[in-house]
Design an enzyme around this catalytic site. Structure first.
Site, short mmCIF file in Angstrom:
data_model
loop_
_atom_site.label_atom_id
_atom_site.label_comp_id
_atom_site.label_asym_id
_atom_site.label_seq_id
_atom_site.Cartn_x
_atom_site.Cartn_y
_atom_site.Cartn_z
CB CYS A 127 -0.94 -0.12 1.14
SG CYS A 127 -2.39 1.05 0.92
CD GLU A 132 0.32 -4.67 5.74
OE1 GLU A 132 0.20 -5.42 4.89
OE2 GLU A 132 0.51 -3.33 5.78
CG HIS A 163 -3.06 -2.97 3.79
ND1 HIS A 163 -2.13 -2.05 4.73
CD2 HIS A 163 -3.84 -2.01 3.38
CE1 HIS A 163 -2.05 -0.90 4.26
NE2 HIS A 163 -3.24 -0.67 3.51
NE ARG A 217 -6.29 6.92 4.01
CZ ARG A 217 -5.12 6.93 4.07
NH1 ARG A 217 -4.60 7.75 3.30
NH2 ARG A 217 -4.44 6.52 5.06
N1 GLN Z 1 -3.14 6.08 0.10
C1 GLN Z 1 -2.23 5.98 1.13
C2 GLN Z 1 -1.12 7.06 1.04
O1 GLN Z 1 -1.06 7.78 0.26
C3 GLN Z 1 -1.87 4.83 1.43
C4 GLN Z 1 -2.86 3.88 2.28
C5 GLN Z 1 -2.42 2.65 3.06
O2 GLN Z 1 -1.18 2.29 3.30
N2 GLN Z 1 -3.43 2.27 3.82
O3 GLN Z 1 -0.15 6.72 1.73
#
Ligand code: GLN
Length: 260
Positions: A99, A239, A237, A161
């Site tokens: 992510c 994790e 994720h 996100r």
């Molecule tokens: N979109 C997030 C960022 O810009 C990442 C979100 C996440 O790691 N859950 O860092």
């Protein structure tokens, strides 16, 4: 032999990664032991990385999910940003970003904050930072991850996100640029191609109707896992689940590239 595996611990879900790494080792030693070429069994030490000295001890590194701008800012202030770039793009040690970690490992990212953000780079891809929307639009999906093996079944994946890989960049072409896009410095071409390891099929419809596949929809789906040489990235994720299969797979890749 003991391999030190680092998890960047500046912000985000680093403790969860360490927990799953431990679980991966415990489970793998029951079913298929992680082994080197000499069939010598490999031991692991998991290191929370906050300083250049801690990073230097590591044979491989995970960059967790969290907030990529915060991670980059703290890394910059603590003198870790350049050592991280060196680790990924010069020493080319195995690195996995989840992510926010995937965003940091991209050579290019758009929809970044107006103040911009630093990237580590290493993956010749452009990510779209908050592609799947805001926190409230987070979702979970059962993904096919062919790299885990034909009979692996699906992997329950959490997207918060989450970014998406919107473009595989050509190493020989300059990165195009728009106002809200940032790029990593010192882009070093690697001979390794970018491999697309997983896609999220027809998101909106497939999520509503689990029997719908990307093929049914006549589309390939969004790219959510890639690998280029030593660098692996997932938009979701692992994790945040209790499924250690990707961690076990990645540790085996680390062993294969480090020991064999
Ligand atoms: N979109 C997030 C960022 O810009 C990442 C979100 C996440 O790691 N859950 O860092």
């Amino acid at each position: 032999m003991t391999l030190a595996i680092g998890v960047l611990a500046l912000q985000g879900a680093f403790a969860e990664h360490i927990q799953l790494l431990r679980r991966a080792v415990a489970e793998a030693s029951v079913s298929a032991p992680l082994q080197g070429s000499t069939a010598e069994s490999i031991g692991f030490e998991f290191v929370e990385v906050r300083t250049p000295g801690e990073l230097a001890r590591c044979a491989a590194l995970i960059i967790p999910g969290g907030e990529s701008t915060s991670i980059a800012l703290i890394a910059e202030r603590t003198g870790l940003l350049e050592p991280l770039r060196d680790f990924v793009k010069v020493q080319r040690k195995p690195v996995w970003g989840t992510c926010a970690g995937l965003i940091l490992l991209a050579e290019s990212a758009n929809k970044t904050k107006a103040t911009g953000q630093d990237l580590i780079g290493g993956l010749d891809v452009r990510v779209h930072r908050n592609y799947f929307g805001r926190q409230v639009e987070s979702f979970e999906a059962d993904l096919d991850l062919p790299f885990l093996g034909e009979d692996a079944g699906t992997f329950h994946s959490v997207f918060i996100r989450a970014p998406v890989v919107e473009k595989v960049l050509s190493a020989s072409l300059p990165v195009d640029h728009t106002e809200d896009m940032v790029t990593a410095p010192a882009r070093k071409a690697t001979a390794a191609p970018v491999e697309i390891l997983a896609r999220l099929p027809g998101r909106a419809r497939a999520l509503r109707d689990r029997s719908t596949t990307a093929e049914d929809l006549g589309e390939d789906g969004d790219i959510v896992a890639v690998r280029q040489g030593n660098v692996f990235g997932t938009a979701f994720h692992p994790e945040l689940t209790d499924d250690a299969r990707i961690h076990a797979w990645w540790l085996q890749q680390v062993v294969n590239s480090t020991v064999i």
